[in-house]
Design an enzyme around this catalytic site. Structure first.
Site, short mmCIF file in Angstrom:
data_model
loop_
_atom_site.label_atom_id
_atom_site.label_comp_id
_atom_site.label_asym_id
_atom_site.label_seq_id
_atom_site.Cartn_x
_atom_site.Cartn_y
_atom_site.Cartn_z
N GLU A 81 0.77 -28.07 27.43
CA GLU A 81 -0.08 -26.97 28.28
C GLU A 81 0.47 -25.31 28.53
O GLU A 81 -0.28 -24.85 27.93
CB GLU A 81 1.09 -28.05 30.17
CG GLU A 81 -0.49 -29.55 29.67
CD GLU A 81 -1.76 -29.23 29.99
OE1 GLU A 81 -1.73 -27.66 30.24
OE2 GLU A 81 -2.34 -30.64 29.73
N GLY A 98 -8.38 -21.82 37.81
CA GLY A 98 -7.31 -21.21 39.34
C GLY A 98 -7.81 -20.72 40.56
O GLY A 98 -7.09 -19.78 41.12
N TYR A 153 -20.43 -26.14 32.24
CA TYR A 153 -20.12 -27.32 31.77
C TYR A 153 -22.00 -28.23 31.47
O TYR A 153 -22.16 -28.39 32.54
CB TYR A 153 -19.47 -28.26 32.04
CG TYR A 153 -17.96 -26.89 32.57
CD1 TYR A 153 -16.79 -27.57 31.75
CD2 TYR A 153 -17.76 -26.40 33.83
CE1 TYR A 153 -15.78 -27.20 31.69
CE2 TYR A 153 -16.35 -25.60 33.32
CZ TYR A 153 -15.53 -26.06 32.96
OH TYR A 153 -14.00 -25.65 32.73
N GLU A 174 -10.84 -30.60 35.35
CA GLU A 174 -9.74 -29.59 34.51
C GLU A 174 -8.99 -28.66 35.07
O GLU A 174 -9.37 -27.55 35.58
CB GLU A 174 -9.67 -30.14 33.53
CG GLU A 174 -9.12 -29.37 32.45
CD GLU A 174 -9.40 -27.80 32.60
OE1 GLU A 174 -7.81 -27.51 32.06
OE2 GLU A 174 -9.48 -26.75 32.87
N SER A 175 -8.04 -28.53 34.79
CA SER A 175 -6.71 -27.82 36.02
C SER A 175 -6.87 -27.84 37.27
O SER A 175 -6.83 -28.43 37.58
CB SER A 175 -7.00 -26.06 35.43
OG SER A 175 -6.37 -25.22 35.42
N HIS A 189 -3.07 -25.66 27.47
CA HIS A 189 -4.43 -26.09 28.57
C HIS A 189 -5.28 -25.54 28.25
O HIS A 189 -5.71 -24.55 27.64
CB HIS A 189 -3.20 -25.16 29.57
CG HIS A 189 -4.30 -25.24 31.13
ND1 HIS A 189 -4.02 -26.70 31.66
CD2 HIS A 189 -5.02 -24.59 31.68
CE1 HIS A 189 -4.74 -26.87 32.81
NE2 HIS A 189 -4.68 -26.01 32.71
#
Length: 546
Positions: free
Chosen positions: A331, A132, A141, A211-212, A440
């Site tokens: 999602e 966000g 990651y 992602e996102s 999601h």
């Protein structure tokens, strides 16, 4: 018996995939040295499980002091060999304080490269984390798995978040206001262009992926003139193309300044904000970063983003590179949990509040309360129509398919997917008996080693192996199709890939996707994206809190 056979098959497929990767690496290849020279100095990494890792490398100067709320500046050179065996600090993101392992001095990246490789430069996957635009970090990651399985280089990055990365207040800086985090990403890409060759990577074959909010970032970078030439491919996972106008961003910034105690007309707002310690700035950031639909976004109408990314895509004014794009099947289902206790009347009231009386009747005819099983009937109903209508930043559903079609109009190498595992493991706390579906971010543990990765069944592990190989093939060849797995045609062929556990993934006609999400209906009506956070909409509809 069938389960045993499927598990044995999954193990065999995984073994064959590993043998394919190993056989592709010549036996004459020798381990590379762990000291690498960059344009700012030498870095010393470490090898683990067949992957060379170089962690915490600064790609820009610390954005502290007078550099707070300024575009990223070049990092300073260093003498000797800088240790690159530990991750750098995460960017500040806790609304209640600085938190352990966090700092304003956070602009670093990590490089993962196979220990044994040929002398030919390898393709590069450049990963932008989600959260966000308010949380997350590159160290979440571990790129080792993707690098080793595909014989590619992986780069993960930090970038400024929340009020430090996306605050827009008049006079805050001469350029970049509201987009410092986006400019950080571009600075990390420029570092990659200058230095990745020393790590065995090919600067001409960099694929950006995220992602996102990381996916939102990829769409913004595709639309950003200064990013031209910094990458050759793109992957968007569960991300759309949202942005704020300058007027929206400055209004949000001024509200934040007031919350931070910097609205006194007798004092310069900018001077007041700059004088605040980081802990106070974070403590006042709840309204700036809080809420699924009310957090920060990139700002358009400025030099680094002249057009909103959605307009840029629609008009074709983007960097035209091969694209892999997709989302999860469900999602927003978990985000609809504020409606867990809603009655039929409260559900219908919420739909009328969102869509207006005339359109709501048609929506309710397609998504009647009676069509969904209890005890979370309203949650399943409203999340289904939210998923299908793409009202969360255009994410998933029909507008997402339309976005893909817009990309494919100009780029023949556009590939579309839906992550359809009906029960992927998640760590989210949900009520007893609630079916989260494929929510999601639930695909992340299939690509990156995470806590959820440890919970995969043999069939889900087989899907994980396939996804790692599909993503790697796209990075290497701008085409996800790879030997031993179901062929993945481009979206122009009228197909998309349904990703399922075991060996059930398959390319389906795009009409199947459209039927699943009732796109003939949603494409026939006019409606706006949702701007009210789910908990607030539920409260407006009279739903009691649990």
């Amino acid at each position: 018996m069938r389960t045993v056979v499927r598990r044995e098959l999954a193990a065999l497929v995984s073994l064959l995939a590993l043998l394919t990767v190993v056989s592709a690496i010549p036996s004459s290849a020798a381990p590379r040295p762990l000291t690498i020279s960059t344009d700012k100095g030498a870095v010393g990494g470490a090898t683990a499980e067949g992957v060379d890792r170089f962690l915490g490398i600064p790609y820009a100067a610390p954005p502290v002091g007078t550099r707070r709320w300024q575009p990223p500046a070049p990092a300073s050179a260093w003498s000797g060999t800088r240790s690159a065996t530990a991750y750098g600090s995460r960017c500040l993101q806790s609304p209640t304080g600085t938190g352990p392992g966090m700092s304003e001095d956070c602009l670093s990246l990590n490089v993962y490269t196979p220990e044994r490789r040929t002398n030919r430069p390898l393709p590069v996957m450049f990963w932008i984390h989600g959260g966000g635009f308010s949380s997350g970090a590159g160290d979440l990651y571990d790129g080792s798995q993707i690098a080793k399985a595909n014989n590619i280089v992986v780069v993960t990055i930090n970038y400024r978040l929340g009020v430090f990365g996306f605050l827009d207040v008049p006079g805050l800086s001469r350029q970049g206001a509201g987009n410092y985090g986006l400019l950080d990403q571009e600075a990390a890409l420029r570092w990659t262009q200058r230095n990745i060759g020393a790590f065995g990577g090919d600067a001409g074959r960099v694929t950006i992926a995220g992602e996102s909010a990381g996916g939102h970032s990829v769409c913004a970078l595709l639309s950003s003139p200064p990013a031209r030439g910094l990458f050759a491919g793109a992957i968007i996972q569960s991300g759309g193309c949202p942005s704020l106008t300058v007027a929206q961003a400055t209004a949000k910034g001024e509200d934040y300044a007031a919350a931070a105690g910097c609205s006194d007309a007798a004092t310069s707002v900018v001077s007041c904000l700059r004088a605040k310690p980081a802990s106070e700035l974070l403590g006042a950031a709840g309204g700036f970063t809080g809420g699924i639909l009310s957090g920060p976004l990139p700002v358009s109408g400025v030099p680094e983003l002249p057009l909103s990314p959605s307009v840029a895509v629609r008009s074709g004014r983007i960097h035209n590179v091969p694209l892999l794009i997709g989302s999860t099947r469900d999602e927003v289902r978990q985000w609809a949990l504020p409606f867990a206790n809603a009655t039929k009347e409260q559900y219908e009231r919420a739909v009328r509040l969102e869509f207006g009386a005339r359109t709501a009747d048609a929506v309710l005819a397609h998504y009647p309360y009676s069509a969904y099983a209890g005890p979370y009937t309203a949650t399943y109903a409203i999340s289904a129509l939210w998923d299908d209508s793409s009202v969360f930043y255009g994410l998933g559903g029909c507008r997402y398919q339309n976005l893909t079609a817009q990309f494919a109009t100009r780029q023949p190498r556009t590939y579309f997917y839906e992550f359809d595992d009906p029960h992927p493991p998640t760590l989210a706390t949900t009520p007893a008996g609630f079916d989260s579906g494929a929510p999601h971010a639930s695909e992340l543990g299939y690509l990156w080693p995470m806590e959820t990765s440890k919970l995969l069944t043999p069939e889900q592990q087989q899907l994980s192996t396939a996804m790692v190989r599909y993503w790697g093939a796209f990075v290497k060849h701008a085409n996800p199709t790879t030997g031993g797995l179901a062929a993945w045609p481009s979206y122009r062929s009228g197909t998309y890939m349904s990703l399922l556990p075991g060996d059930d993934s398959q390319a389906l006609k795009s009409e199947v996707y459209a039927d699943r999400h009732q796109c003939s209906f949603w494409n026939s009506i006019s409606y706006d994206g949702l701007t009210t956070n789910p908990d607030r909409l539920a409260a407006q509809a009279g739903v009691p809190t649990s």
